[in-house]
Write a protein that holds these residues in place. Structure first.
Motif, PDB file in Angstrom:
ATOM      1  N   GLY A  62       4.357 -11.360 -12.867  1.00  0.00           N
ATOM      2  CA  GLY A  62       4.716 -11.823 -11.526  1.00  0.00           C
ATOM      3  C   GLY A  62       3.600 -11.557 -10.526  1.00  0.00           C
ATOM      4  N   ALA A  63       3.840 -11.959  -9.292  1.00  0.00           N
ATOM      5  CA  ALA A  63       2.866 -11.742  -8.220  1.00  0.00           C
ATOM      6  C   ALA A  63       2.695 -10.247  -7.960  1.00  0.00           C
ATOM      7  N   VAL A  64       1.456  -9.841  -7.707  1.00  0.00           N
ATOM      8  CA  VAL A  64       1.128  -8.466  -7.344  1.00  0.00           C
ATOM      9  C   VAL A  64       0.200  -8.559  -6.135  1.00  0.00           C
ATOM     10  N   THR A  65       0.680  -8.106  -4.984  1.00  0.00           N
ATOM     11  CA  THR A  65      -0.085  -8.269  -3.752  1.00  0.00           C
ATOM     12  C   THR A  65      -0.129  -6.964  -2.963  1.00  0.00           C
ATOM     13  N   LEU A  66      -0.961  -6.966  -1.933  1.00  0.00           N
ATOM     14  CA  LEU A  66      -1.109  -5.811  -1.055  1.00  0.00           C
ATOM     15  C   LEU A  66      -1.125  -6.290   0.392  1.00  0.00           C
ATOM     16  N   MET A  67      -0.254  -5.701   1.221  1.00  0.00           N
ATOM     17  CA  MET A  67      -0.172  -6.066   2.633  1.00  0.00           C
ATOM     18  C   MET A  67      -0.630  -4.887   3.497  1.00  0.00           C
ATOM     19  N   LEU A  68      -1.451  -5.178   4.500  1.00  0.00           N
ATOM     20  CA  LEU A  68      -1.817  -4.199   5.515  1.00  0.00           C
ATOM     21  C   LEU A  68      -0.759  -4.249   6.604  1.00  0.00           C
ATOM     22  N   ALA A  86      -0.935 -13.348   4.573  1.00  0.00           N
ATOM     23  CA  ALA A  86      -0.354 -13.228   3.231  1.00  0.00           C
ATOM     24  C   ALA A  86      -0.960 -12.003   2.569  1.00  0.00           C
ATOM     25  N   GLY A  87      -0.252 -11.473   1.586  1.00  0.00           N
ATOM     26  CA  GLY A  87      -0.768 -10.316   0.863  1.00  0.00           C
ATOM     27  C   GLY A  87      -2.019 -10.668   0.069  1.00  0.00           C
ATOM     28  N   ILE A  88      -2.877  -9.667  -0.129  1.00  0.00           N
ATOM     29  CA  ILE A  88      -4.087  -9.823  -0.935  1.00  0.00           C
ATOM     30  C   ILE A  88      -3.685  -9.776  -2.406  1.00  0.00           C
ATOM     31  N   ASP A  89      -4.224 -10.678  -3.208  1.00  0.00           N
ATOM     32  CA  ASP A  89      -3.879 -10.800  -4.625  1.00  0.00           C
ATOM     33  C   ASP A  89      -4.531  -9.679  -5.435  1.00  0.00           C
ATOM     34  N   LEU A  90      -3.705  -8.790  -5.979  1.00  0.00           N
ATOM     35  CA  LEU A  90      -4.208  -7.674  -6.776  1.00  0.00           C
ATOM     36  C   LEU A  90      -4.403  -8.053  -8.247  1.00  0.00           C
ATOM     37  N   ALA A 116      -0.428   3.255  13.577  1.00  0.00           N
ATOM     38  CA  ALA A 116      -1.081   3.604  12.318  1.00  0.00           C
ATOM     39  C   ALA A 116      -1.221   2.374  11.439  1.00  0.00           C
ATOM     40  N   LEU A 117      -2.019   2.513  10.389  1.00  0.00           N
ATOM     41  CA  LEU A 117      -2.167   1.474   9.371  1.00  0.00           C
ATOM     42  C   LEU A 117      -1.724   2.030   8.026  1.00  0.00           C
ATOM     43  N   GLY A 118      -1.036   1.196   7.251  1.00  0.00           N
ATOM     44  CA  GLY A 118      -0.607   1.568   5.915  1.00  0.00           C
ATOM     45  C   GLY A 118      -0.708   0.377   4.987  1.00  0.00           C
ATOM     46  N   LEU A 119      -0.674   0.649   3.699  1.00  0.00           N
ATOM     47  CA  LEU A 119      -0.760  -0.383   2.671  1.00  0.00           C
ATOM     48  C   LEU A 119       0.552  -0.441   1.911  1.00  0.00           C
ATOM     49  N   VAL A 120       1.084  -1.660   1.728  1.00  0.00           N
ATOM     50  CA  VAL A 120       2.347  -1.836   1.009  1.00  0.00           C
ATOM     51  C   VAL A 120       2.115  -2.832  -0.129  1.00  0.00           C
ATOM     52  N   PRO A 121       2.218  -2.349  -1.376  1.00  0.00           N
ATOM     53  CA  PRO A 121       2.082  -3.262  -2.511  1.00  0.00           C
ATOM     54  C   PRO A 121       3.410  -3.944  -2.817  1.00  0.00           C
ATOM     55  N   THR A 122       3.352  -5.125  -3.424  1.00  0.00           N
ATOM     56  CA  THR A 122       4.548  -5.805  -3.917  1.00  0.00           C
ATOM     57  C   THR A 122       4.325  -6.155  -5.380  1.00  0.00           C
ATOM     58  N   GLY A 123       5.399  -6.250  -6.114  1.00  0.00           N
ATOM     59  CA  GLY A 123       5.321  -6.572  -7.528  1.00  0.00           C
ATOM     60  C   GLY A 123       5.147  -5.320  -8.368  1.00  0.00           C
ATOM     61  N   THR A 124       4.998  -5.517  -9.655  1.00  0.00           N
ATOM     62  CA  THR A 124       4.800  -4.421 -10.603  1.00  0.00           C
ATOM     63  C   THR A 124       3.307  -4.224 -10.796  1.00  0.00           C
ATOM     64  N   LEU A 125       2.847  -2.999 -10.595  1.00  0.00           N
ATOM     65  CA  LEU A 125       1.411  -2.724 -10.557  1.00  0.00           C
ATOM     66  C   LEU A 125       0.792  -2.487 -11.935  1.00  0.00           C
ATOM     67  N   THR A 126       1.381  -3.023 -12.991  1.00  0.00           N
ATOM     68  CA  THR A 126       0.902  -2.835 -14.360  1.00  0.00           C
ATOM     69  C   THR A 126      -0.604  -3.042 -14.452  1.00  0.00           C
TER      70      THR A 126
END
Length: 140
Positions: A62-68, A86-90, A116-126
């Motif tokens: 599935g999609a694996v992304t990262l949002m600031l 849109a999230g960055i494609d991991l 503040a700034l944080g990073l939120v991943p989506t999807g399974t980070l396999t």
């Protein structure tokens, strides 16, 4: 890590116009490695650019992304505001710089002092490994 550039002066002292903050996610990245925030703005500023690079691409189907996220004080990171369109494609090619596209609404990536700034991943980070994100900010 912070790098500062600029040529503005105030009271005879160098005042940075732009500066950079970097978040490094440890080797063998898991979702819990993205917990917390990596920068608290000491002054009002805005995101100018976002670059991401990973050593090993995510391998999930599935999609694996990262949002600031912009996260005001008193707000949970997950409830923060998306700074990117849109999230960055991991899952993109490993060892290749990627640029995030800023959100169409400037307020989404403009920080007040204390935000503040944080990073939120989506999807399974396999398989994802060795993530570095550098954010360029500009004093407003």
């Amino acid at each position: 890590n912070v790098a500062v550039t600029g040529t503005l002066t105030q009271g005879g002292k160098l005042v940075a116009n732009t500066f950079f903050v970097t978040a490094n996610v440890p080797q063998g990245a898991t979702a819990s490695d993205f917990d917390g925030l990596f920068f608290i703005a000491p002054i009002a500023c805005k995101v100018v650019s976002v670059k991401e690079r990973h050593a090993v691409a995510g391998g999930d189907g599935g999609a694996v992304t990262l949002m600031l996220k912009k996260v005001p004080s008193g707000t949970a990171k997950a409830a923060g505001t998306d700074c990117l369109a849109a999230g960055i494609d991991l899952k993109a090619t490993a060892d290749t710089n990627q640029s995030g596209t800023l959100h169409a609404t400037a307020a989404n990536y403009t920080l007040a002092a204390g935000d503040a700034l944080g990073l939120v991943p989506t999807g399974t980070l396999t398989a994802l490994d060795g993530v570095t994100v550098t954010v360029e900010l500009q004093k407003v």
